[in-house]
Design a protein around this motif. Structure first.
Motif, PDB file in Angstrom:
ATOM      1  N   ARG A   3       0.854  -1.191   0.000  1.00 49.55           N
ATOM      2  CA  ARG A   3       0.000   0.000   0.000  1.00 49.55           C
ATOM      3  C   ARG A   3       0.887   1.238   0.000  1.00 49.55           C
ATOM      4  O   ARG A   3       2.003   1.203   0.524  1.00 49.55           O
ATOM      5  N   GLU A   4       0.387   2.312  -0.574  1.00 57.36           N
ATOM      6  CA  GLU A   4       1.130   3.562  -0.616  1.00 57.36           C
ATOM      7  C   GLU A   4       0.435   4.616   0.233  1.00 57.36           C
ATOM      8  O   GLU A   4      -0.794   4.680   0.274  1.00 57.36           O
ATOM      9  N   TYR A   5       1.261   5.434   0.907  1.00 56.90           N
ATOM     10  CA  TYR A   5       0.758   6.496   1.771  1.00 56.90           C
ATOM     11  C   TYR A   5       1.517   7.784   1.488  1.00 56.90           C
ATOM     12  O   TYR A   5       2.711   7.751   1.195  1.00 56.90           O
ATOM     13  N   GLN A   6       0.835   8.892   1.596  1.00 57.12           N
ATOM     14  CA  GLN A   6       1.455  10.198   1.388  1.00 57.12           C
ATOM     15  C   GLN A   6       2.175  10.674   2.652  1.00 57.12           C
ATOM     16  O   GLN A   6       3.200  11.335   2.570  1.00 57.12           O
ATOM     17  N   ASN A   7       1.667  10.319   3.821  1.00 63.02           N
ATOM     18  CA  ASN A   7       2.224  10.790   5.089  1.00 63.02           C
ATOM     19  C   ASN A   7       2.648   9.612   5.958  1.00 63.02           C
ATOM     20  O   ASN A   7       1.909   8.633   6.093  1.00 63.02           O
ATOM     21  N   TYR A   8       3.808   9.746   6.580  1.00 59.48           N
ATOM     22  CA  TYR A   8       4.332   8.691   7.448  1.00 59.48           C
ATOM     23  C   TYR A   8       3.372   8.410   8.609  1.00 59.48           C
ATOM     24  O   TYR A   8       3.150   7.259   8.977  1.00 59.48           O
ATOM     25  N   SER A   9       2.755   9.448   9.144  1.00 60.82           N
ATOM     26  CA  SER A   9       1.859   9.291  10.298  1.00 60.82           C
ATOM     27  C   SER A   9       0.580   8.526   9.952  1.00 60.82           C
ATOM     28  O   SER A   9      -0.120   8.065  10.848  1.00 60.82           O
ATOM     29  N   ASP A  10       0.275   8.360   8.677  1.00 63.68           N
ATOM     30  CA  ASP A  10      -0.929   7.638   8.253  1.00 63.68           C
ATOM     31  C   ASP A  10      -0.725   6.121   8.137  1.00 63.68           C
ATOM     32  O   ASP A  10      -1.681   5.392   7.903  1.00 63.68           O
ATOM     33  N   LYS A  30      10.551   4.787   1.443  1.00 66.38           N
ATOM     34  CA  LYS A  30      10.094   6.050   0.871  1.00 66.38           C
ATOM     35  C   LYS A  30      10.625   6.137  -0.547  1.00 66.38           C
ATOM     36  O   LYS A  30      11.830   6.089  -0.779  1.00 66.38           O
ATOM     37  N   VAL A  31       9.715   6.236  -1.498  1.00 64.43           N
ATOM     38  CA  VAL A  31      10.075   6.326  -2.910  1.00 64.43           C
ATOM     39  C   VAL A  31       9.544   7.661  -3.413  1.00 64.43           C
ATOM     40  O   VAL A  31       8.328   7.826  -3.571  1.00 64.43           O
ATOM     41  N   GLY A  32      10.439   8.601  -3.627  1.00 62.58           N
ATOM     42  CA  GLY A  32      10.008   9.942  -3.996  1.00 62.58           C
ATOM     43  C   GLY A  32       9.258  10.565  -2.845  1.00 62.58           C
ATOM     44  O   GLY A  32       9.747  10.646  -1.727  1.00 62.58           O
ATOM     45  N   ASP A  33       8.031  10.974  -3.101  1.00 61.56           N
ATOM     46  CA  ASP A  33       7.192  11.585  -2.061  1.00 61.56           C
ATOM     47  C   ASP A  33       6.190  10.610  -1.461  1.00 61.56           C
ATOM     48  O   ASP A  33       5.306  11.006  -0.711  1.00 61.56           O
ATOM     49  N   VAL A  34       6.306   9.309  -1.795  1.00 62.37           N
ATOM     50  CA  VAL A  34       5.322   8.309  -1.372  1.00 62.37           C
ATOM     51  C   VAL A  34       6.002   7.259  -0.488  1.00 62.37           C
ATOM     52  O   VAL A  34       7.118   6.834  -0.758  1.00 62.37           O
ATOM     53  N   TYR A  35       5.321   6.850   0.570  1.00 65.18           N
ATOM     54  CA  TYR A  35       5.789   5.744   1.409  1.00 65.18           C
ATOM     55  C   TYR A  35       5.146   4.459   0.912  1.00 65.18           C
ATOM     56  O   TYR A  35       3.918   4.377   0.811  1.00 65.18           O
ATOM     57  N   GLN A  36       5.964   3.461   0.583  1.00 67.43           N
ATOM     58  CA  GLN A  36       5.446   2.165   0.149  1.00 67.43           C
ATOM     59  C   GLN A  36       5.569   1.190   1.320  1.00 67.43           C
ATOM     60  O   GLN A  36       6.666   0.868   1.756  1.00 67.43           O
ATOM     61  N   ALA A  37       4.430   0.751   1.824  1.00 71.13           N
ATOM     62  CA  ALA A  37       4.377  -0.162   2.960  1.00 71.13           C
ATOM     63  C   ALA A  37       4.032  -1.556   2.456  1.00 71.13           C
ATOM     64  O   ALA A  37       3.117  -1.725   1.660  1.00 71.13           O
ATOM     65  N   VAL A  38       4.798  -2.545   2.916  1.00 69.43           N
ATOM     66  CA  VAL A  38       4.559  -3.934   2.540  1.00 69.43           C
ATOM     67  C   VAL A  38       4.021  -4.657   3.769  1.00 69.43           C
ATOM     68  O   VAL A  38       4.616  -4.612   4.847  1.00 69.43           O
ATOM     69  N   TYR A  39       2.892  -5.320   3.596  1.00 67.80           N
ATOM     70  CA  TYR A  39       2.242  -6.064   4.666  1.00 67.80           C
ATOM     71  C   TYR A  39       2.242  -7.554   4.324  1.00 67.80           C
ATOM     72  O   TYR A  39       2.133  -7.922   3.156  1.00 67.80           O
ATOM     73  N   SER A  40       2.379  -8.397   5.336  1.00 58.22           N
ATOM     74  CA  SER A  40       2.283  -9.842   5.118  1.00 58.22           C
ATOM     75  C   SER A  40       1.455 -10.466   6.238  1.00 58.22           C
ATOM     76  O   SER A  40       1.295  -9.886   7.316  1.00 58.22           O
ATOM     77  N   GLU A  41       0.955 -11.652   5.975  1.00 57.16           N
ATOM     78  CA  GLU A  41       0.102 -12.340   6.945  1.00 57.16           C
ATOM     79  C   GLU A  41       0.868 -12.713   8.198  1.00 57.16           C
ATOM     80  O   GLU A  41       0.403 -12.528   9.311  1.00 57.16           O
ATOM     81  N   ALA A  42       2.078 -13.243   8.019  1.00 57.71           N
ATOM     82  CA  ALA A  42       2.864 -13.685   9.171  1.00 57.71           C
ATOM     83  C   ALA A  42       3.634 -12.542   9.804  1.00 57.71           C
ATOM     84  O   ALA A  42       3.831 -12.507  11.003  1.00 57.71           O
ATOM     85  N   GLY A  43       4.081 -11.596   9.008  1.00 58.43           N
ATOM     86  CA  GLY A  43       4.917 -10.526   9.526  1.00 58.43           C
ATOM     87  C   GLY A  43       6.293 -11.058   9.884  1.00 58.43           C
ATOM     88  O   GLY A  43       6.541 -12.253   9.856  1.00 58.43           O
ATOM     89  N   ILE A  44       7.211 -10.169  10.208  1.00 59.71           N
ATOM     90  CA  ILE A  44       8.562 -10.592  10.566  1.00 59.71           C
ATOM     91  C   ILE A  44       8.865 -10.309  12.033  1.00 59.71           C
ATOM     92  O   ILE A  44       9.946 -10.561  12.500  1.00 59.71           O
TER      93      ILE A  44
END
Length: 97
Positions: A3-10, A30-44
């Motif tokens: 998922r992508e987010y504009q603000n870190y606090s979101d 953070k890629v440019g002005d967008v934060y790319q968050a990766v989610y997984s079922e198990a997590g690390i």
């Protein structure tokens, strides 16, 4: 799931998938002005004996360091790096090649 987010606090620590599974924040970049968050079922994340979670998330950043050396043979193949990152409000450390 990414998922992508504009603000870190979101950025939430968990999200629900379309099939109603809880997905855990695994990494963040953070890629440019967008934060790319990766989610997984198990997590690390792993809970330690004192109840803290380590690592909570993994954050990747790019870092460039400019140094002057007397000659090419003096340039190391890597250097250690550690500093506080105010964007993520955390300490960053690693090896720069």
């Amino acid at each position: 799931m990414t998922r992508e987010y504009q603000n870190y606090s979101d950025i939430p620590e968990t999200v629900q998938s379309e099939t109603d599974l809880t997905m855990y924040l695994e990494s963040l970049e953070k890629v440019g002005d967008v934060y790319q968050a990766v989610y997984s079922e198990a997590g690390i994340s792993q809970t330690t004996t004192n109840g803290s979670v380590s690592p909570h998330i993994v954050v990747s950043v790019s870092k460039q360091v400019t140094k002057t050396y007397p000659n090419f043979d003096s340039v190391p193949s890597s250097i250690s790096y550690e500093e506080f990152n105010s964007t993520y409000n955390t300490w960053m450390k690693g090896t720069l090649f």
